[in-house]
Design a protein around this motif. Structure first.
Motif, PDB file in Angstrom:
ATOM      1  N   ILE A  92      19.137 -13.677 -23.996  1.00 56.12           N
ATOM      2  CA  ILE A  92      17.806 -14.259 -23.802  1.00 56.12           C
ATOM      3  C   ILE A  92      17.456 -14.307 -22.319  1.00 56.12           C
ATOM      4  N   GLY A  93      18.469 -14.528 -21.490  1.00 58.48           N
ATOM      5  CA  GLY A  93      18.216 -14.597 -20.056  1.00 58.48           C
ATOM      6  C   GLY A  93      18.084 -13.235 -19.407  1.00 58.48           C
ATOM      7  N   GLY A  94      18.212 -12.163 -20.208  1.00 59.38           N
ATOM      8  CA  GLY A  94      18.099 -10.820 -19.653  1.00 59.38           C
ATOM      9  C   GLY A  94      16.670 -10.375 -19.524  1.00 59.38           C
ATOM     10  N   ALA A  95      16.513  -9.040 -19.533  1.00 59.96           N
ATOM     11  CA  ALA A  95      15.206  -8.463 -19.245  1.00 59.96           C
ATOM     12  C   ALA A  95      14.342  -8.271 -20.502  1.00 59.96           C
ATOM     13  N   ALA A  96      14.887  -8.627 -21.669  1.00 60.95           N
ATOM     14  CA  ALA A  96      14.108  -8.403 -22.886  1.00 60.95           C
ATOM     15  C   ALA A  96      12.832  -9.236 -22.875  1.00 60.95           C
ATOM     16  N   ALA A  97      11.719  -8.592 -23.245  1.00 62.22           N
ATOM     17  CA  ALA A  97      10.428  -9.288 -23.221  1.00 62.22           C
ATOM     18  C   ALA A  97      10.320 -10.275 -24.372  1.00 62.22           C
ATOM     19  N   ARG A  98      11.021 -10.027 -25.449  1.00 63.11           N
ATOM     20  CA  ARG A  98      10.927 -10.910 -26.606  1.00 63.11           C
ATOM     21  C   ARG A  98      12.240 -10.821 -27.382  1.00 63.11           C
ATOM     22  N   ALA A  99      12.431 -11.761 -28.298  1.00 62.36           N
ATOM     23  CA  ALA A  99      13.623 -11.775 -29.132  1.00 62.36           C
ATOM     24  C   ALA A  99      13.324 -12.590 -30.372  1.00 62.36           C
ATOM     25  N   VAL A 100      14.009 -12.253 -31.447  1.00 59.10           N
ATOM     26  CA  VAL A 100      13.876 -12.974 -32.718  1.00 59.10           C
ATOM     27  C   VAL A 100      15.245 -13.539 -33.086  1.00 59.10           C
ATOM     28  N   LEU A 101      15.212 -14.792 -33.539  1.00 57.48           N
ATOM     29  CA  LEU A 101      16.436 -15.460 -33.977  1.00 57.48           C
ATOM     30  C   LEU A 101      16.339 -15.709 -35.473  1.00 57.48           C
ATOM     31  N   MET A 102      17.396 -15.350 -36.205  1.00 57.51           N
ATOM     32  CA  MET A 102      17.435 -15.584 -37.656  1.00 57.51           C
ATOM     33  C   MET A 102      18.670 -16.393 -38.009  1.00 57.51           C
ATOM     34  N   LEU A 103      18.456 -17.434 -38.799  1.00 61.05           N
ATOM     35  CA  LEU A 103      19.549 -18.224 -39.362  1.00 61.05           C
ATOM     36  C   LEU A 103      19.552 -17.966 -40.861  1.00 61.05           C
ATOM     37  N   PHE A 104      20.692 -17.581 -41.411  1.00 59.82           N
ATOM     38  CA  PHE A 104      20.744 -17.265 -42.847  1.00 59.82           C
ATOM     39  C   PHE A 104      22.074 -17.703 -43.430  1.00 59.82           C
ATOM     40  N   ASP A 105      22.060 -17.913 -44.736  1.00 60.11           N
ATOM     41  CA  ASP A 105      23.277 -18.296 -45.438  1.00 60.11           C
ATOM     42  C   ASP A 105      23.244 -17.763 -46.857  1.00 60.11           C
ATOM     43  N   ILE A 106      24.345 -17.997 -47.576  1.00 58.76           N
ATOM     44  CA  ILE A 106      24.475 -17.544 -48.961  1.00 58.76           C
ATOM     45  C   ILE A 106      23.967 -18.641 -49.878  1.00 58.76           C
ATOM     46  N   ASP A 107      23.092 -18.299 -50.762  1.00 55.98           N
ATOM     47  CA  ASP A 107      22.546 -19.280 -51.717  1.00 55.98           C
ATOM     48  C   ASP A 107      23.648 -19.750 -52.663  1.00 55.98           C
ATOM     49  N   HIS A 108      23.676 -21.067 -52.897  1.00 59.85           N
ATOM     50  CA  HIS A 108      24.620 -21.680 -53.848  1.00 59.85           C
ATOM     51  C   HIS A 108      26.076 -21.335 -53.497  1.00 59.85           C
ATOM     52  N   PHE A 109      26.399 -21.319 -52.220  1.00 53.40           N
ATOM     53  CA  PHE A 109      27.759 -20.923 -51.825  1.00 53.40           C
ATOM     54  C   PHE A 109      28.790 -21.948 -52.312  1.00 53.40           C
ATOM     55  N   LYS A 110      28.448 -23.227 -52.299  1.00 50.11           N
ATOM     56  CA  LYS A 110      29.393 -24.239 -52.762  1.00 50.11           C
ATOM     57  C   LYS A 110      29.727 -24.019 -54.233  1.00 50.11           C
ATOM     58  N   ARG A 111      28.727 -23.603 -55.008  1.00 46.91           N
ATOM     59  CA  ARG A 111      28.970 -23.340 -56.428  1.00 46.91           C
ATOM     60  C   ARG A 111      29.963 -22.183 -56.596  1.00 46.91           C
ATOM     61  N   ILE A 112      29.862 -21.175 -55.735  1.00 45.77           N
ATOM     62  CA  ILE A 112      30.800 -20.042 -55.794  1.00 45.77           C
ATOM     63  C   ILE A 112      32.222 -20.532 -55.531  1.00 45.77           C
ATOM     64  N   ASN A 113      32.394 -21.334 -54.502  1.00 47.45           N
ATOM     65  CA  ASN A 113      33.735 -21.843 -54.190  1.00 47.45           C
ATOM     66  C   ASN A 113      34.281 -22.718 -55.307  1.00 47.45           C
ATOM     67  N   ASP A 114      33.426 -23.577 -55.861  1.00 51.73           N
ATOM     68  CA  ASP A 114      33.895 -24.530 -56.869  1.00 51.73           C
ATOM     69  C   ASP A 114      34.206 -23.858 -58.198  1.00 51.73           C
ATOM     70  N   SER A 115      33.388 -22.897 -58.591  1.00 56.00           N
ATOM     71  CA  SER A 115      33.551 -22.297 -59.923  1.00 56.00           C
ATOM     72  C   SER A 115      34.419 -21.047 -59.920  1.00 56.00           C
ATOM     73  N   LEU A 116      34.371 -20.267 -58.835  1.00 55.05           N
ATOM     74  CA  LEU A 116      35.092 -18.991 -58.810  1.00 55.05           C
ATOM     75  C   LEU A 116      36.297 -18.992 -57.870  1.00 55.05           C
ATOM     76  N   GLY A 117      36.387 -20.008 -57.034  1.00 54.09           N
ATOM     77  CA  GLY A 117      37.548 -20.090 -56.141  1.00 54.09           C
ATOM     78  C   GLY A 117      37.223 -19.705 -54.712  1.00 54.09           C
ATOM     79  N   HIS A 118      38.009 -20.268 -53.787  1.00 52.38           N
ATOM     80  CA  HIS A 118      37.766 -20.023 -52.368  1.00 52.38           C
ATOM     81  C   HIS A 118      38.082 -18.587 -51.965  1.00 52.38           C
ATOM     82  N   ALA A 119      38.996 -17.942 -52.683  1.00 55.87           N
ATOM     83  CA  ALA A 119      39.316 -16.551 -52.338  1.00 55.87           C
ATOM     84  C   ALA A 119      38.086 -15.664 -52.510  1.00 55.87           C
ATOM     85  N   LEU A 120      37.353 -15.867 -53.616  1.00 54.93           N
ATOM     86  CA  LEU A 120      36.144 -15.078 -53.833  1.00 54.93           C
ATOM     87  C   LEU A 120      35.053 -15.507 -52.856  1.00 54.93           C
TER      88      LEU A 120
END
Length: 411
Positions: free
Chosen positions: A257-285
């Motif tokens: 951001i402190g460089g020479a780029a005139a603009r930048a976009v920031l994206m925050l993203f995650d996996i939907d229902h990730f806790k359900r995946i861990n609880d029902s299918l296991g942490h390995a998956l």
């Protein structure tokens, strides 16, 4: 004082002092090895020094015990072989020339002819030449072995060690050849036993040990640098997904951001229902899902884009020089690739993802942009997930644009 008198009076003293010096060096090496970390092969170099000192002591006993020369010469001839054996252990992970059996064979082929010359009265006149030739052959063999090591091209220490081996062989050979060059009919039995030959051999042995210790020091420094590199990786990289962790992401993103780029976009993203995946299918998956998201995202990015894992299932992506439309296209490509992985059967569960997207304004801090992206991600969750929501500033307030669905439709 005449040269003959100097030899007669002082030669035993030179032998005794040489044996004491080499014995003291061997004792110091043993003490160092017992109190410091050493590598495979170091013990062989210590043994070589002890045996060389024992050889000098046996040679010193020769006037009162003539048979001591048999063991003394064996120990002297074994010196280059023991140095080579130590190098074999030291570089045990490399492809090495010949084998340990060849080392022993070379020692036997060089020692036995001298032993036959020593035992046979008819060959007494040539035993000094035979011994000098044996020393030359074994030291040249050691120099050849060193020259064939993989590290010799980048190690000045190994090059110096090879040169010392060559020099150590030439000194007694020149001493043995000197009577022949002066026209002597017979070669005296003590041709090799002159004070300057003994002293030069002792110095060469000490220098060889010094170079072996330098190799140990270089290996220690190299291992230390590698350890520091691995620690930096552990401090900067998330081991599960192999992308920068939150701290390192913020460092990289702040620099971008402190460089020479005139603009930048920031994206925050995650996996939907990730806790359900861990609880029902296991942490390995669940871990496999995180690795899949990181891999699919990395494969979509440009070289100067910055990706990081900033939470349990949360990732943050900085796109320098991009606008929102381009960022949404990246988000769509990521989710499409993840869908394709599922449809091809390479991952057993269907994943959906939500994105919060912000364009970083002039003078805005990364922390402020992260806060707006977090609000946008929350809106994407509220609006049904599997979508991207843009947040921008208007009159000091955060305003959300209409959400955009991403990826392919679930099966």
């Amino acid at each position: 004082m005449l040269a003959g008198d100097w030899f007669t009076i002082h030669f035993p003293t030179v032998l005794m002092l040489s044996a004491l010096v080499m014995g003291s060096a061997a004792a110091l090496m043993s003490f160092f090895g017992a109190n410091q970390r050493v590598y495979r092969g170091y013990g062989w170099w210590v043994a070589a020094m002890w045996l060389a000192a024992a050889g000098g002591a046996l040679e010193w006993l020769r006037p009162v015990w003539p048979g001591a020369v048999v063991g003394a010469n064996l120990l002297v001839l074994a010196w280059p072989v023991l140095v080579v054996t130590g190098l074999r252990r030291f570089y045990n992970r490399d492809r090495l020339p010949a084998s340990g059996a060849v080392d022993l064979l070379a020692l036997g082929l060089c020692y036995l002819p001298w032993l036959a010359a020593w035992a046979s009265p008819a060959l007494q006149l040539g035993r000094s030449i035979t011994f000098a030739a044996a020393l030359l052959a074994l030291h040249l063999y050691a120099a050849w072995f060193i020259a064939r090591l993989e590290d010799v091209g980048s190690s000045r220490t190994l090059k110096a060690l090879a040169l010392v081996m060559i020099a150590q062989a030439l000194v007694p050979l020149l001493a043995a050849a000197q009577p022949l060059m002066t026209g002597a009919v017979a070669v005296p039995g003590h041709t090799l036993l002159t004070p300057w030959v003994v002293l030069s051999t002792m110095v060469a042995m000490l220098f060889t040990v010094h170079l072996c210790l330098v190799l140990t020091h270089e290996r220690t420094e190299r291992d230390l640098r590698e350890t520091q590199r691995q620690l930096r990786i552990l401090a900067d990289i998330d081991m599960l997904t192999q992308v920068p962790n939150r701290r390192h992401f913020e460092e990289l993103a702040g620099a971008a951001i402190g460089g020479a780029a005139a603009r930048a976009v920031l994206m925050l993203f995650d996996i939907d229902h990730f806790k359900r995946i861990n609880d029902s299918l296991g942490h390995a998956l669940g871990d496999e899902a995180l690795r899949l998201v990181a891999r699919c995202t990395r494969e979509t990015l440009r070289t100067h884009d910055v990706l990081g894992r900033v939470g349990g299932d949360e990732f943050m992506l900085l796109l320098p020089g991009a606008n929102v439309d381009e960022a949404l296209l990246v988000a769509d490509r990521v989710t499409t690739r993840i869908d394709e992985e599922h449809r091809s059967g390479r991952i057993p569960l269907h994943l959906s993802m939500s994105f919060g997207v912000v364009e970083i304004t002039a003078g805005e801090t990364l922390e402020s942009a992260q806060h707006r992206a977090d609000l946008a991600l929350y809106q994407a969750k509220r609006q049904g997930r599997r979508r991207a929501v843009q947040a921008h500033q208007r009159n000091g307030d955060t305003v959300f644009e209409e959400s955009r669905t991403l990826g392919l439709e679930p099966l």
